[in-house]
Design a protein around this motif. Structure first.
Motif, PDB file in Angstrom:
ATOM      1  N   ASP A   1      -0.130  10.189  -4.636  1.00 16.93           N
ATOM      2  CA  ASP A   1      -0.626  11.222  -3.878  1.00 16.93           C
ATOM      3  C   ASP A   1      -0.714  10.797  -2.406  1.00 16.93           C
ATOM      4  N   GLU A   2      -1.165  11.664  -1.401  1.00 20.28           N
ATOM      5  CA  GLU A   2      -1.033  11.372   0.050  1.00 20.28           C
ATOM      6  C   GLU A   2      -1.941  10.248   0.611  1.00 20.28           C
ATOM      7  N   SER A   3      -2.446   9.454  -0.290  1.00 19.53           N
ATOM      8  CA  SER A   3      -3.419   8.468   0.282  1.00 19.53           C
ATOM      9  C   SER A   3      -2.942   7.230   0.068  1.00 19.53           C
ATOM     10  N   ILE A   4      -3.503   6.258   0.687  1.00 18.16           N
ATOM     11  CA  ILE A   4      -3.068   4.513   0.671  1.00 18.16           C
ATOM     12  C   ILE A   4      -4.451   4.062   0.381  1.00 18.16           C
ATOM     13  N   ARG A   5      -4.651   3.277  -1.038  1.00 18.94           N
ATOM     14  CA  ARG A   5      -5.955   2.720  -0.937  1.00 18.94           C
ATOM     15  C   ARG A   5      -5.886   1.083  -0.885  1.00 18.94           C
ATOM     16  N   GLU A   6      -6.697   0.408  -0.331  1.00 23.56           N
ATOM     17  CA  GLU A   6      -6.839  -0.773  -0.074  1.00 23.56           C
ATOM     18  C   GLU A   6      -7.625  -1.223  -1.294  1.00 23.56           C
ATOM     19  N   TRP A   7      -7.337  -2.301  -1.918  1.00 18.26           N
ATOM     20  CA  TRP A   7      -8.148  -2.837  -3.154  1.00 18.26           C
ATOM     21  C   TRP A   7      -8.437  -4.221  -2.705  1.00 18.26           C
ATOM     22  N   THR A  17      -9.794   3.889   1.855  1.00 12.21           N
ATOM     23  CA  THR A  17      -8.597   4.950   1.523  1.00 12.21           C
ATOM     24  C   THR A  17      -8.129   5.387   2.984  1.00 12.21           C
ATOM     25  N   LEU A  18      -6.779   5.370   3.025  1.00  7.26           N
ATOM     26  CA  LEU A  18      -6.201   5.917   4.263  1.00  7.26           C
ATOM     27  C   LEU A  18      -5.487   7.033   4.111  1.00  7.26           C
ATOM     28  N   LEU A  19      -5.954   8.109   4.884  1.00  2.88           N
ATOM     29  CA  LEU A  19      -5.488   9.514   4.764  1.00  2.88           C
ATOM     30  C   LEU A  19      -4.561   9.699   5.899  1.00  2.88           C
ATOM     31  N   GLY A  20      -3.487  10.428   5.912  1.00  2.00           N
ATOM     32  CA  GLY A  20      -2.668  11.046   6.995  1.00  2.00           C
ATOM     33  C   GLY A  20      -1.470  11.487   6.732  1.00  2.00           C
ATOM     34  N   ALA A  55      -7.306   3.573  10.306  1.00  3.94           N
ATOM     35  CA  ALA A  55      -6.976   4.754  10.977  1.00  3.94           C
ATOM     36  C   ALA A  55      -5.429   4.649  11.241  1.00  3.94           C
ATOM     37  N   LEU A  56      -4.666   5.870  11.045  1.00  6.49           N
ATOM     38  CA  LEU A  56      -3.484   5.896  11.430  1.00  6.49           C
ATOM     39  C   LEU A  56      -3.189   6.113  12.893  1.00  6.49           C
ATOM     40  N   VAL A  57      -2.618   4.836  13.533  1.00 11.66           N
ATOM     41  CA  VAL A  57      -2.423   4.803  14.866  1.00 11.66           C
ATOM     42  C   VAL A  57      -1.236   5.261  15.445  1.00 11.66           C
TER      43      VAL A  57
END
Length: 97
Positions: A1-7, A17-20, A55-57
């Motif tokens: 999917d369009e997200s990145i998850r840190e576990w 969950t990082l969205l961008g 956050a997406l920087v």
């Protein structure tokens, strides 16, 4: 999917969950020092994420097809490989290619 998850590897808990990205994420790479995460996506961009802020920087555009590989080089630059048959070297500070 369009997200990145840190576990959390020990507990299995999702920390954030990082969205961008606007399409599926294909590759991620943790920066030296673990402050940033770099990502490549079907949306043809390379993302730079601040893990502390979640956050997406920076979004780096320049590929004409999906980005399937990202890597931080020893000199601190970001390398990305794409289905467009190019490898780009990005300045991690300015985002310039």
């Amino acid at each position: 999917d369009e997200s990145i998850r840190e576990w959390d590897a020990a507990s299995g808990e999702c920390l954030q969950t990082l969205l961008g990205h606007t399409d599926e994420v294909l590759s991620v790479c943790l920066s030296t020092g673990e402050k940033y995460l770099y990502s490549g996506s079907y949306d043809k961009t390379v993302g730079v994420w601040d893990l502390k802020e979640g956050a997406l920087v920076r979004r780096m555009e320049g590929h004409t097809d999906w980005v399937y590989s990202v890597y931080e080089s020893p000199d601190g630059n970001i390398l990305s490989g794409s289905e467009d048959k190019t490898i780009k070297k990005w300045d991690a500070i300015t985002g310039e290619c």
